[in-house]
Design a protein around this motif. Structure first.
Motif, PDB file in Angstrom:
ATOM      1  N   UNK A  15       0.854  -1.188   0.000  1.00 14.24           N
ATOM      2  CA  UNK A  15       0.000   0.000   0.000  1.00 14.24           C
ATOM      3  C   UNK A  15       0.883   1.229   0.000  1.00 14.24           C
ATOM      4  N   UNK A  28       9.078  14.276 -11.812  1.00 10.51           N
ATOM      5  CA  UNK A  28      10.134  14.850 -12.646  1.00 10.51           C
ATOM      6  C   UNK A  28      11.474  14.151 -12.445  1.00 10.51           C
ATOM      7  N   UNK A  31       7.736  20.880  -9.743  1.00 11.12           N
ATOM      8  CA  UNK A  31       8.467  19.824  -9.045  1.00 11.12           C
ATOM      9  C   UNK A  31       7.547  19.069  -8.094  1.00 11.12           C
ATOM     10  N   UNK A  32       8.102  18.043  -7.509  1.00  7.85           N
ATOM     11  CA  UNK A  32       7.328  17.187  -6.629  1.00  7.85           C
ATOM     12  C   UNK A  32       8.127  16.992  -5.349  1.00  7.85           C
ATOM     13  N   UNK A  54       7.116  15.759  -2.531  1.00  6.67           N
ATOM     14  CA  UNK A  54       6.628  14.714  -1.634  1.00  6.67           C
ATOM     15  C   UNK A  54       7.242  13.350  -1.924  1.00  6.67           C
ATOM     16  N   UNK A  55       7.477  12.603  -0.838  1.00  3.27           N
ATOM     17  CA  UNK A  55       7.983  11.248  -0.981  1.00  3.27           C
ATOM     18  C   UNK A  55       6.843  10.253  -0.890  1.00  3.27           C
ATOM     19  N   UNK A  56       7.083   9.114  -1.482  1.00  3.70           N
ATOM     20  CA  UNK A  56       6.089   8.059  -1.438  1.00  3.70           C
ATOM     21  C   UNK A  56       6.115   7.377  -0.075  1.00  3.70           C
ATOM     22  N   UNK A  57       4.952   7.178   0.515  1.00  2.00           N
ATOM     23  CA  UNK A  57       4.845   6.421   1.768  1.00  2.00           C
ATOM     24  C   UNK A  57       4.350   5.030   1.422  1.00  2.00           C
ATOM     25  N   UNK A  58       5.272   4.063   1.538  1.00  2.00           N
ATOM     26  CA  UNK A  58       4.969   2.697   1.115  1.00  2.00           C
ATOM     27  C   UNK A  58       4.947   1.763   2.321  1.00  2.00           C
TER      28      UNK A  58
END
Lengths: 247, 247
Positions: free
Chosen positions: A50, A73, B126-127, B129-133
């Motif tokens: 998830x 990006x 730009x982005x 935020x990091x993905x929270x997995x």
DNA sequence: TGTTCCATGTCGGGT
DNA sequence: ACCCGACGTGGAACA
């Protein structure tokens, strides 16, 4: 904004209303186009694992085969994705545009919620051509089969993909003294995993042949790491430096 | 066609002339945008391997970090690509538009030659935020460290990432009888490779401790394949069925 | 479908 | 840089 060149078509909207974006995407999915959207969105994934990604600007691509890709990006890999075989759906929710790609086995759901869509596009046109790739492990195998002396003088290949209880051996053959030889091929520099793999095959084959004579194991690759080299020695395995053909 | 919403910008041209397309792409690359192009093209790659793709319709994405992606209408993976760190370049050649992404170490070159460009775009933004997995091997490790009895009653973790001559062990500990235990974690169903990996660690640790008492090896995963199960038995290793936490 | 292994794997962390 | 192993690995070939 539509461009009609014969059977090839491209459609694009800049800064569309959610309704207009939804409409273009729905029509694009319907006619089997590649659909892309760029804008500020959150991304949620639930399935084998998830994940949640807070709002930011990303590029989303929906393919007619059911694949979905969310790119930021940075990075070669998508930050989120869905494999081919999914069903894509586009819906409006309040002021937001939501793209959802779902599949079963395993049950997985990807949900991209755009709070601001800057562009949507739909691209039609298939690709009937296959990639011609050279420099693979298969090419390395061909090279040895055509010229077995590259492995060592007197080597005779007897089979490829020979089955053993531990899996299929890349090349199975005999050396000049008629000893059984297991050859494991790698297209690039190898680490400990390749040595373990070769060892499994040698062990299995020795057991399978229940012969007294030991089976030789030869790892063929451009080079080896130190640790792998130690493991090779430790297990009485050999190494031959060889690369896939360059062209 | 330009859309200016504060600092966010997208630019797009439909059915552009090669000159106009070249211009937009050059400016996009210059200002660190994500640049995309769709149209009929050939693709050549040369580096670790070599490939050629004859003319067809594809979607190309150039990222400001140097990554390049060539996608067809099928598959999750790009048909051709270049990792981050490349230099992108756009040039006109006769009537064609050529995108080239090059890097060194290793020397690799990707060249996309468009004989017909249907659309080009540039996306800025730009982005941060990091993905929270959730649901990774790390999560599985946490789960066991918090509740060691999940592995077996009386297990005591002593270290994670414990170094051995064969590499770092996921979890190292002792069982109720003070025997050394090596734990290898996998987030999904495992095959022969994981068994080999565990075996390497157990072998190395036994040698390292040069103890008489054997070191136990435990593979923790949701499930095992038949062949892997046989290998486990063969080498006196154990298996515990356990999954990463769902959330 | 399930297993096995290759891959221009990519990516991150460590030395 | 190189080494090493995880990855929601993906993809293909084969049973």
């Amino acid at each position: 904004m539509t461009d009609s060149e014969g059977s090839q078509r491209t459609e694009t909207l800049q800064g569309p209303t959610p309704a207009a974006a939804c409409d273009l995407i729905a029509r694009g999915l319907d006619r089997g186009a590649i659909v892309t959207a760029y804008g500020r969105c959150t991304v949620d994934y639930d399935g084998r694992a998830s994940s949640r990604l807070e709002a930011g600007h990303r590029h989303v691509m929906l393919k007619p085969d059911g694949a979905a890709l969310v790119h930021t990006d940075e990075g070669q890999q998508p930050v989120n994705w869905q494999p081919p075989g999914c069903d894509h759906e586009v819906v409006r929710e309040d002021d937001a545009l939501v793209l959802e790609s779902v599949r079963s086995t395993p049950n997985e759901r990807l949900r991209v919620r755009f709070e601001d869509v800057l562009q949507v596009s739909a691209f039609s046109g298939s690709d009937e051509n296959d990639l011609a790739l050279v420099g693979t492990e298969e090419d390395l195998r061909q090279r040895i089969l055509e010229e077995p002396d590259l492995l060592e003088a007197g080597f005779t290949p007897l089979a490829t993909e020979r089955e053993t209880p531990a899996g299929a051996v890349d090349i199975y053959g005999e050396d000049a003294a008629d000893r059984a030889v297991v050859v494991e091929l790698k297209r690039r520099r190898v680490g400990p995993d390749a040595v373990s793999q070769l060892r499994r095959y040698v062990d299995a084959l020795e057991r399978d042949l229940h012969a007294d004579a030991a089976v030789r194991g030869v790892l063929v690759a451009p080079s080896v790491t130190d640790r792998a080299s130690g493991l090779l020695t430790e297990h009485g395995l050999e190494f031959v430096a060889l690369e896939p053909p360059a062209e």
